[in-house]
Design a protein around this motif. Sequence first.
Motif, PDB file in Angstrom:
ATOM      1  N   ARG A 240      -8.203   6.456   4.983  1.00 39.39           N
ATOM      2  CA  ARG A 240      -7.418   5.747   5.575  1.00 39.39           C
ATOM      3  C   ARG A 240      -8.031   4.430   5.608  1.00 39.39           C
ATOM      4  O   ARG A 240      -9.219   4.138   5.695  1.00 39.39           O
TER       5      ARG A 240
ATOM      6  N   TYR B 130       0.971  -1.244   0.107  1.00 34.90           N
ATOM      7  CA  TYR B 130       0.010   0.036   0.051  1.00 34.90           C
ATOM      8  C   TYR B 130       0.825   1.263   0.024  1.00 34.90           C
ATOM      9  O   TYR B 130       0.459   2.210  -0.640  1.00 34.90           O
ATOM     10  N   ARG B 131       1.914   1.207   0.519  1.00 32.88           N
ATOM     11  CA  ARG B 131       2.998   2.187   0.562  1.00 32.88           C
ATOM     12  C   ARG B 131       3.513   2.681  -0.688  1.00 32.88           C
ATOM     13  O   ARG B 131       3.675   3.611  -1.316  1.00 32.88           O
TER      14      ARG B 131
ATOM     15  N   PHE C 258       0.123   5.039  -0.202  1.00 33.16           N
ATOM     16  CA  PHE C 258      -0.183   5.260   1.019  1.00 33.16           C
ATOM     17  C   PHE C 258       1.173   5.885   2.088  1.00 33.16           C
ATOM     18  O   PHE C 258       2.226   5.259   1.750  1.00 33.16           O
TER      19      PHE C 258
ATOM     20  N   LEU D 210      -2.898   2.965   7.363  1.00 30.09           N
ATOM     21  CA  LEU D 210      -2.075   3.701   6.360  1.00 30.09           C
ATOM     22  C   LEU D 210      -3.317   4.921   6.027  1.00 30.09           C
ATOM     23  O   LEU D 210      -4.597   4.792   6.100  1.00 30.09           O
ATOM     24  N   ALA D 211      -2.775   6.064   5.330  1.00 26.93           N
ATOM     25  CA  ALA D 211      -3.361   7.164   4.893  1.00 26.93           C
ATOM     26  C   ALA D 211      -2.780   7.675   3.631  1.00 26.93           C
ATOM     27  O   ALA D 211      -1.637   7.652   3.309  1.00 26.93           O
ATOM     28  N   ARG D 212      -3.739   8.189   2.937  1.00 24.12           N
ATOM     29  CA  ARG D 212      -3.485   8.750   1.825  1.00 24.12           C
ATOM     30  C   ARG D 212      -4.486  10.165   1.553  1.00 24.12           C
ATOM     31  O   ARG D 212      -5.670   9.641   1.345  1.00 24.12           O
TER      32      ARG D 212
END
Length: 209
Positions: free
Chosen positions: A136, A109-110, A115, A130-132
């Motif tokens: 979240r 995901y990163r 994210f 995780l966040a973008r």
Amino acid sequence: MRNLENLKKQAKLYLRWHRDGYHPVAAEIRMFLTRFRSLSDDQILEQTFRLGDAQELVARKAGFENWEALNKGIQTMPDLAVPAASRPFLAIVEPQLFVSDIKASCDFYRIVLGFETRFIHGEPPYYCQLARDAVRLNLRQVDGPVFDTRLRSEQHLLSATIVLDDVKSLYLEYQERGALFHQALKAEPWGARTFIVRDPDGNLIAFAG
């Protein structure tokens, strides 16, 4: 008018949440007020945030350019439904995805989806967030399969749908990052354009614009 009074109360609620350092309100501010778009949650909560800013946030969420436009517009829409500040306000949703390897999934995901890891919990780690931007996602490691993988793939059973303003640009970004697409970018009958990404555990994440 009763609806306008509720909107005023909602603006004061946003102001109080910002003053109290309530993180979910930072995501709302970043989403609707462009001058905060490039800031992190912590940076937004450190910024000066006045009643006028909170009123602008309420107005933009209701589809108006600013508070003055909302005041004028609400006169022609007396039945405008708005959430009353006197009852619980649902601020943000955080889907939980089940994965078999928390580190590998966080890396996916990163690195592939762009994210950032907000936190990892457990010893050994089994949970992370995780966040973008305002989105979240929570990942929970499990020891065995939770879903029928074949059924999920065949029937396109989504784990989450993320709505954004420029779906084509994100699709091209994910192509360059090597994402595995369950569904390529396409126009839907209802007017949206969507694509679906499959993560290493078969979770299907839809992006719609």
